[in-house]
Design an enzyme around this catalytic site. Sequence first.
Site: not given
Length: 595
Positions: A348, A455
């Site tokens: 991220e 994910e």
Amino acid sequence: MKVYLENKVLLLLWFLLLAGFDIEASTYNYSASIECQISPSAPQYEGGLVANPKFDDGLEGWKVFGKGKIEERTSKTGNKFIVAYNRTQSNDSFSQHIYLEEGLLHTFSAWVQISEGSDTVIAAFKTWYNETKIVGSVIAQFGCWSMLKGGLSVNLTMPAELYFTSKNSNIELWVDNVSLQPFTKRQWRDQQSKNIEKIRKRKVRIHVADKKRKKLKGVEITIEQKRPYFPLGCALTDSIIENRAYQDWFISRFSHTATSFDNEMKWYWTEKDQGHENYSVPDAMVAFAKQHGISVRGHNIFWDDPDYNMNWVKSLSPRELLGASVRRMGSVMSRYSGQLMGWDVMNENLHHSFFEERIGPNASAMFFKIAQALDSEAIMFLNEFNTLEQPHDMVATPSEYLRKITNIRSLPGNEEMVVGIGLEAHFDRHEPNIAYMRACLDVLGAINMPIWLTELDVQRCPNQADYLEEIMREAYSHPAVGGIIVFAGWKPTNCNDTCLNNNNYDTLPKGCAKLCLHDNRFKNLPSGDVVDKLLQEWKTRNLKGATDKNGVFEDAISHGEYNVKVFNPVTAKSLSMQVKVINEKSEPLDVWISI
């Protein structure tokens, strides 16, 4: 007011007239340009639903959107384009009315340029319900044309207004060669099926002859897959270590595939207190994966979100943080070097900048360089959310993702580095915008780096299983995608009856997983049935047949490792051999057997 209502009625009638005509959709065009070009390419699908897409007829079909002015211009290379100028608001531009039909998936493209500097240009639809639907965006610049590619899935028949916008209202917007092409869901699915046959399978021809090279007819052939080459795997939690039922459920589906750990390899797990490392849990999980031929993605080395960094890490000075970070890399990567297929070096990194703010703007690029040196055979990933899921999130658009990769590779020594594109793919409870997802993969795929959905999950809702299947089919059929990890690692607390029976889809109870493939008794839930169905559909297992008069048996089979058994019923002789089916060449793979 009377004139306004009359115009509105006439416009609606025009939309309804357009709706009565069938638009013949071409084969989907997966091409996307990430290079800024002197001249724009021709509009895809000849413009599709867009009237006057090349502006050959002046401004016909286009009008002012917001305030400001518009005009047609001609470039030095001869192409005509539309310009919005004298802008005072970000939405001051130009627009065209388009009729959007329920159930159609639209692919969009346009070529954009701005009058100075660089800025993000967005293409969007404004519906008659005053809702804004972003179709796509691109970082445009002055001096060359950038391709903006996007998509829109429509679940309601409605008239809408296509327009462009940029945050900087001091610049002019230039647009050329606009296209909006609709596809039916059946056409979309047909394209997926054709792609799977083309990119995930290869025709294999097995030639059987005797020792004198006589071709043998009627020889029985059995082909059984031992390992697929496309990694469709599932996340793991530490519960796998002691729970035999969990092990049995997991192994029966995901042996010889791939996995990521939920949390167990993250820094806050292995070194919760400074200087006190504990790798006992990830060690056991890596050993379990290796025992069953499962490739492991290292998730993750660093998480750039300050909320997921320990207090002791936050208290370090910049110099101390740099030292601690290098030690962290040396510790975790040296321990598992050569054992993992890839690492999420930065997690991220588009949404957050914890390390950059403390160490310096090149912190992530430096970490990638060190990581590559510590485990040179593994793929180094940049892992991010919302790139596929949310076109409204301007922080993580495909353009921003590619700009970050360029930044990482700009550090001396990183120029040739392969940076894996990790797309978290956390979808919410609304119907996924599959058309936008495909466009994003088109754009990201143009850089020719490995792309994984790392994910993948879908927020719990009545249509969770259906949405999961849509997303998985789109990813598997896309030529740029190299792997999928379903993020459904199991713990007793996150898939218990209280969690599964709670219908508050906006806010799940604390500790409940977004996606459960099975309950705590390891009985499949609908989403688990979807994963099982696709695992079987995308494998070639126990394929049986016989050679023809030319001694040949042929079929298209999925890429992977196979055990081929040959039995001649005339002589009762048999033979087994291992065959690897890879996508190195488009022509058939010929296997010659003498028996």
